[in-house]
Design an enzyme around this catalytic site. Structure first.
Site, PDB file in Angstrom:
ATOM      1  CE  LYS A  31      35.141  14.200 -20.779  1.00 16.06           C
ATOM      2  NZ  LYS A  31      34.626  13.612 -19.507  1.00 16.06           N
ATOM      3  CB  SER A  63      31.775  11.357 -20.880  1.00 13.13           C
ATOM      4  OG  SER A  63      32.384  12.046 -19.810  1.00 13.13           O
ATOM      5  CB  SER A  65      33.233  10.622 -17.133  1.00 12.09           C
ATOM      6  OG  SER A  65      31.884  10.548 -17.530  1.00 12.09           O
TER       7      SER A  65
END
Lengths: 95, 487
Positions: free
Chosen positions: B80, B155, B179
């Site tokens: 990420k 996310s 997330s």
């Protein structure tokens, strides 16, 4: 409760955010709606409950107070939009 | 060689260690797939092909020269884009960090490299990890590999989509209110949020420091355990890193006889999608058939989770994001003439709408006269939520629940209403608030063929028990495999 345009501008100043007039109106409405959704908390009696300060009761961690130079200072400085040798360069504080 | 991308990370590492395949061939197979599918999925903000192939060739040489390779030998991993990889851009999906090159490796990256993993790229998140759909990324919308009209969740959107679409063997994400688990559920992969403090946050760009945890998104439970065994453990560079956490190990399947599983009454409520409920209840039947006993439990303060989270997380974010000031990183608004203007103009132009909204909300909650009514109140409620779990774990070993209230939704469906978007996290937030361990794994498909997830929640540091139960489930009810419907 309703968040006024003046409230939004005051908070934006505290947060160092320049907002357009459209944003001021948008966030005023949205913050009002979000804060309304939070009023359910006030119905809950928490007078005898301590606020959480550490999620798993962490103990304080100590270490020797000795400096540890960062391995690649140049890589950090290279990200600065403006620099003067080994210094971050900033604009003058007063106009 | 596309069969290489069908292997689990565990199996691929074993094959590379034994010399059955080269690390270079494995990396090349993933890059071929990225080249073909990335235009549709848009999971990556950066693909580090050259350095990855160099690294893979070095591993192959090391093995050829008689060296011993690590547990992630030649395993292509995606990160990420809020996790620092030295020499690679870290943007957090934000314009304000465009052009920012990481000056150091996060602790999890150092550990991945020491285990001989190969880093294939940085994945697209909602800006600063704030969002549930990737629609808050400043750069692109990542699509759901099962249906490009649907969001991948967020996310850790790109990480979940890349793992599901086999554009990496596994990925790392971060989970502040769901997330990792929510996009894992939406994309049909296993997403693990470790106990707070088990995985070092050093090198993770902070969103809400008392809630953030890094964790893996994988296609099998075994891979989740393997990844955790690499990234977990004490780190002196993170002062909140747990000192005496049990060493995470790769669990073995185990007999579930005697395992007590609780179903929280407050998670099976009006508003829970019927397909989700049916699928989760059928997963619970699988656990029963494996010998677990299932009882109802109560987590009475669940209904206050969203309200208290959306005070605490934005408050911490408003403080953490103060560092983005136009002086030290990437973007600056050059029309500013004073220092004050540099801050205000840069932040006003550099942050996207959701980030500004949360900074405003957090600043409001922490401002003079409101602190007790909002922030202190929310932290009291948080104490009650943690107590709920402590009570429940006196009765049961694990809690099973839906990961999300709905199946994957479509782009644009919730963008106009922040509160509706926030409700996506209603079942995942409580584990962050209490700091305990939690995972989402696939438990079926909706009538439209979209993935559904079941969440397991365990007491702090009970990852091994949770992963063992998940692995037994996976053996009994194999996860749906993404069909090759893409170009």
């Amino acid at each position: 409760m309703s968040v006024s345009d003046d409230d939004v501008r005051r908070i934006a100043k505290l947060a160092r955010l320049r907002l357009t007039d459209d944003e001021v109106r948008l966030y005023g409405g949205q913050l009002t709606k979000i804060l309304d959704a939070m009023t359910e908390l006030s119905a809950l009696d928490t007078s005898s409950v301590a606020p959480m300060t550490s999620v798993l009761g962490a103990v304080n961690v100590m270490r020797e107070d000795v400096p540890r130079p960062f391995e690649d200072r140049e890589a950090l400085l290279a990200n600065a939009p403006d620099r003067d040798g080994p210094f971050f360069k900033v604009r003058k504080v007063r106009a | 060689m596309s069969l290489l991308t069908a292997l689990s990370a565990s199996r691929l590492a074993e094959a590379v260690r034994k010399g059955e395949v080269t690390a270079e061939a494995a990396a090349q197979a993933y890059f071929d797939r990225i080249e073909r599918l990335e235009p549709t999925i848009k999971a990556f903000l950066a693909v580090t092909k050259e350095t990855a192939l160099d690294q893979a060739r070095l591993l192959d040489k090391k093995r050829k020269d008689g060296g011993k390779l690590g547990v992630l030998a030649g395993v292509p991993v995606a990160l990420k884009d809020n996790i620092q990889v030295k020499g690679v851009e870290t943007t957090c999906g934000s314009k304000i960090l465009k052009g920012h090159i990481a000056a150091y490796d996060a602790t999890v990256i150092r550990r991945l490299k020491e285990s001989d993993a190969v880093i294939v790229g940085k994945t697209n998140p909602d800006e600063f990890a704030m969002g549930s759909s990737t629609e808050n990324s400043a750069f692109q919308n990542t699509t759901n590999p099962w249906d490009p009209a649907c969001v991948p969740g967020g996310s850790s959107s790109g990480s979940a989509a890349a793992t599901a679409a086999r554009l990496c063997a596994f990925s790392l994400g971060s989970d502040t209110g769901g997330s990792i688990r929510q996009p894992a559920a939406f994309c049909g992969v296993v997403g693990l949020k470790p106990t707070y403090g088990l995985v070092s946050r050093y090198g993770l760009v902070a969103f809400a420091s008392s809630l953030d945890q890094i964790g893996p998104l994988t296609r099998t439970v075994e891979d989740s355990a393997l990844a955790l065994s690499v990234i977990g453990g004490h780190d002196p560079l993170d002062s909140t890193s747990a000192v005496n956490a049990p060493q995470a190990t790769v669990p073995i399947p185990r007999d579930l006889k005697g395992l007590r599983i609780g179903l929280p009454r407050e998670y099976f409520i009006d508003g829970l999608d019927q397909e989700v409920e049916k699928s989760v209840r059928s997963a619970v039947e699988v656990f029963k058939s494996l010998g677990a006993t299932v009882v109802e439990v109560s987590l009475p303060h669940t209904k206050y989770a969203i309200a208290s989270y959306y005070i605490i997380a934005p408050s911490e974010a408003s403080s953490n994001l103060a560092r983005f000031d136009g002086i030290r990183y990437g973007f600056v608004d050059r029309s500013a003439s004073t220092l004050e203007e540099v801050y205000e103009f840069t932040r006003g132009a550099g942050f996207g709408p959701e980030v500004k909204r949360r900074i405003m909300l957090g600043t409001y909650a922490l401002s003079a006269g409101y602190y007790d009514a909002y922030y202190a109140k929310a932290q009291r409620v948080r104490t009650l939520m943690a107590r709920d779990f402590k009570e429940a774990f006196k009765q049961v070993d694990l809690i099973a629940a839906p990961t999300t209230p709905t199946p994957p939704f479509r782009f644009g469906e919730k963008t106009d209403d922040p509160v509706a978007m926030y409700l996506s996290d209603v079942f995942t937030i409580p584990s962050n608030m209490a700091g305990n361990a939690s995972l989402s794994m696939p438990c079926g498909l909706s009538a439209k063929g979209l993935p559904l997830g079941v969440q397991l929640i365990a007491d702090a540091f009970q990852e091994e028990r949770m992963l063992s139960a998940a692995r037994a489930f996976e053996a009994a009810r194999p996860f749906p495999v993404l069909p090759e419907v893409l170009p």
